[in-house]
Design an enzyme around this catalytic site. Structure first.
Site, PDB file in Angstrom:
ATOM      1  N   THR A  44      -2.035 -22.578  18.590  1.00 27.18           N
ATOM      2  CA  THR A  44      -0.585 -22.752  18.578  1.00 27.18           C
ATOM      3  C   THR A  44       0.065 -21.594  17.841  1.00 27.18           C
ATOM      4  O   THR A  44      -0.347 -21.250  16.731  1.00 27.18           O
ATOM      5  CB  THR A  44      -0.205 -24.081  17.902  1.00 27.18           C
ATOM      6  OG1 THR A  44      -0.832 -25.153  18.595  1.00 27.18           O
ATOM      7  CG2 THR A  44       1.303 -24.283  17.920  1.00 27.18           C
TER       8      THR A  44
ATOM      9  N   THR B 148     -18.589 -13.459  35.745  1.00 27.71           N
ATOM     10  CA  THR B 148     -19.514 -14.077  36.691  1.00 27.71           C
ATOM     11  C   THR B 148     -20.951 -13.884  36.250  1.00 27.71           C
ATOM     12  O   THR B 148     -21.388 -12.756  35.981  1.00 27.71           O
ATOM     13  CB  THR B 148     -19.327 -13.463  38.099  1.00 27.71           C
ATOM     14  OG1 THR B 148     -17.977 -13.679  38.521  1.00 27.71           O
ATOM     15  CG2 THR B 148     -20.269 -14.098  39.097  1.00 27.71           C
TER      16      THR B 148
ATOM     17  N   PHE C  14     -10.069 -22.574  32.525  1.00 29.74           N
ATOM     18  CA  PHE C  14     -10.680 -22.963  31.258  1.00 29.74           C
ATOM     19  C   PHE C  14      -9.647 -23.726  30.423  1.00 29.74           C
ATOM     20  O   PHE C  14      -8.491 -23.862  30.835  1.00 29.74           O
ATOM     21  CB  PHE C  14     -11.165 -21.724  30.503  1.00 29.74           C
ATOM     22  CG  PHE C  14     -12.135 -20.883  31.293  1.00 29.74           C
ATOM     23  CD1 PHE C  14     -13.494 -21.092  31.201  1.00 29.74           C
ATOM     24  CD2 PHE C  14     -11.670 -19.894  32.150  1.00 29.74           C
ATOM     25  CE1 PHE C  14     -14.387 -20.334  31.938  1.00 29.74           C
ATOM     26  CE2 PHE C  14     -12.547 -19.124  32.904  1.00 29.74           C
ATOM     27  CZ  PHE C  14     -13.909 -19.350  32.795  1.00 29.74           C
TER      28      PHE C  14
ATOM     29  N   ALA D 254     -16.279  -5.126  35.155  1.00 31.42           N
ATOM     30  CA  ALA D 254     -15.556  -4.172  35.979  1.00 31.42           C
ATOM     31  C   ALA D 254     -14.775  -3.203  35.086  1.00 31.42           C
ATOM     32  O   ALA D 254     -14.458  -3.524  33.935  1.00 31.42           O
ATOM     33  CB  ALA D 254     -14.597  -4.907  36.912  1.00 31.42           C
TER      34      ALA D 254
ATOM     35  N   CYS E  93     -12.930 -14.352  31.761  1.00 30.49           N
ATOM     36  CA  CYS E  93     -13.692 -15.030  32.814  1.00 30.49           C
ATOM     37  C   CYS E  93     -14.615 -14.026  33.486  1.00 30.49           C
ATOM     38  O   CYS E  93     -14.169 -13.023  34.053  1.00 30.49           O
ATOM     39  CB  CYS E  93     -12.727 -15.626  33.842  1.00 30.49           C
ATOM     40  SG  CYS E  93     -13.568 -16.436  35.224  1.00 30.49           S
TER      41      CYS E  93
ATOM     42  N   SER F 114     -18.843 -19.156  36.589  1.00 31.31           N
ATOM     43  CA  SER F 114     -17.939 -18.466  35.661  1.00 31.31           C
ATOM     44  C   SER F 114     -18.159 -18.962  34.242  1.00 31.31           C
ATOM     45  O   SER F 114     -18.186 -20.172  33.996  1.00 31.31           O
ATOM     46  CB  SER F 114     -16.481 -18.703  36.058  1.00 31.31           C
ATOM     47  OG  SER F 114     -16.192 -18.124  37.306  1.00 31.31           O
TER      48      SER F 114
ATOM     49  N   HIS G  69      -8.054 -14.657  32.315  1.00 26.31           N
ATOM     50  CA  HIS G  69      -7.556 -13.349  32.734  1.00 26.31           C
ATOM     51  C   HIS G  69      -6.780 -12.750  31.564  1.00 26.31           C
ATOM     52  O   HIS G  69      -5.598 -13.051  31.377  1.00 26.31           O
ATOM     53  CB  HIS G  69      -6.661 -13.479  33.964  1.00 26.31           C
ATOM     54  CG  HIS G  69      -7.363 -14.094  35.126  1.00 26.31           C
ATOM     55  ND1 HIS G  69      -6.695 -14.648  36.195  1.00 26.31           N
ATOM     56  CD2 HIS G  69      -8.684 -14.246  35.398  1.00 26.31           C
ATOM     57  CE1 HIS G  69      -7.565 -15.118  37.069  1.00 26.31           C
ATOM     58  NE2 HIS G  69      -8.776 -14.885  36.599  1.00 26.31           N
TER      59      HIS G  69
END
Length: 234
Positions: free
Chosen positions: A154, A56, A2, A70, A54, A47, A108
């Site tokens: 930033t 599914t 991404f 999960a 991220c 995704s 992640h």
């Protein structure tokens, strides 16, 4: 992969701890509506990042979609705290050939952070954030990249000893992401710049001598460089 450029804000319809449907997979699931902007080219298995995570797609319609969560996702992120009606940042996975507007974001999530202070600064807002996992502070540097709930921002200031950093959010961003809806004490998802993690891994491997277990990593590396230079000069 991404970019941290949020495409739209969706709205949580349901968070199910145990979803026995086929799309839920007999685990936790999250359903988000108001997502038509990211579903025009959607397929099952695609995704989509929700607040920088991220996930599914297991079911979708023209306006809403479902994802499975999960146990590791629930432990690592703030998604388990979402309630029906809460807004959520949405971004599709990066498509080849498109303009790259943010930075490399994997989706992640590394850890969460707590909002410590919110300070108006002209038409911008400065946020002070304290990370839950202080081991990640070496990857957070002034003027470096960071993903905050999936938004590429930033870093402004960093305090390693107290485990906090600040970011500044301009007026346009405030109107297009979820962070301004949160208050002091709120929890957000954090992903540090993955390039920093890779650089550390490679450097640490060289210094430990992982590639040359019979000798000092630093000495061996220098010897090889000197040998190559001498061979070129012959």
């Amino acid at each position: 992969m991404f970019t941290g450029i949020v495409e739209c804000m969706g709205r949580v319809v349901e968070f199910a701890r145990l979803d026995a449907t086929e799309a839920g997979g007999s685990g936790a699931s999250l359903t988000v509506a108001g997502a038509a902007a990211v579903l025009g080219d959607c397929h099952l298995g695609d995704s989509i990042a929700i607040n920088g995570t991220c996930l599914t797609v297991t079911e979708f319609s023209a306006d809403s979609f479902k994802v499975g969560l999960a146990p590791e996702t629930l432990r690592r992120t703030s998604l388990g705290e979402l309630q029906p009606g809460d807004p959520a940042n949405l971004e599709r996975a990066l498509a080849a050939g498109h303009r790259f507007g943010g930075h490399f974001v994997q989706g992640h999530v590394d850890t969460t952070a707590d909002i410590v202070e919110i300070t108006p600064d002209a038409n911008s807002i400065r946020y002070k954030l304290r990370v839950v996992d202080p081991a990640l502070m070496p990857y957070i540097i002034p003027k470096g990249f960071i993903a905050v709930d999936g938004t590429s921002l930033t870093v402004c200031d960093v305090n390693d000893s107290e485990h906090w950093f600040t970011i500044m959010m301009i007026a346009y961003t405030q109107a297009h992401v979820v962070m301004p809806t949160k208050s002091v004490g709120g929890k957000i998802n954090i992903e540090v710049d993955m390039l920093g993690k890779y650089a550390e891994k490679v450097t640490a491997s060289i210094l430990r001598g992982a590639a040359d277990p019979e000798g000092s990593g630093t000495t061996s590396y220098i010897e090889k460089v000197v040998e190559r230079v001498l061979q070129r000069e012959k």
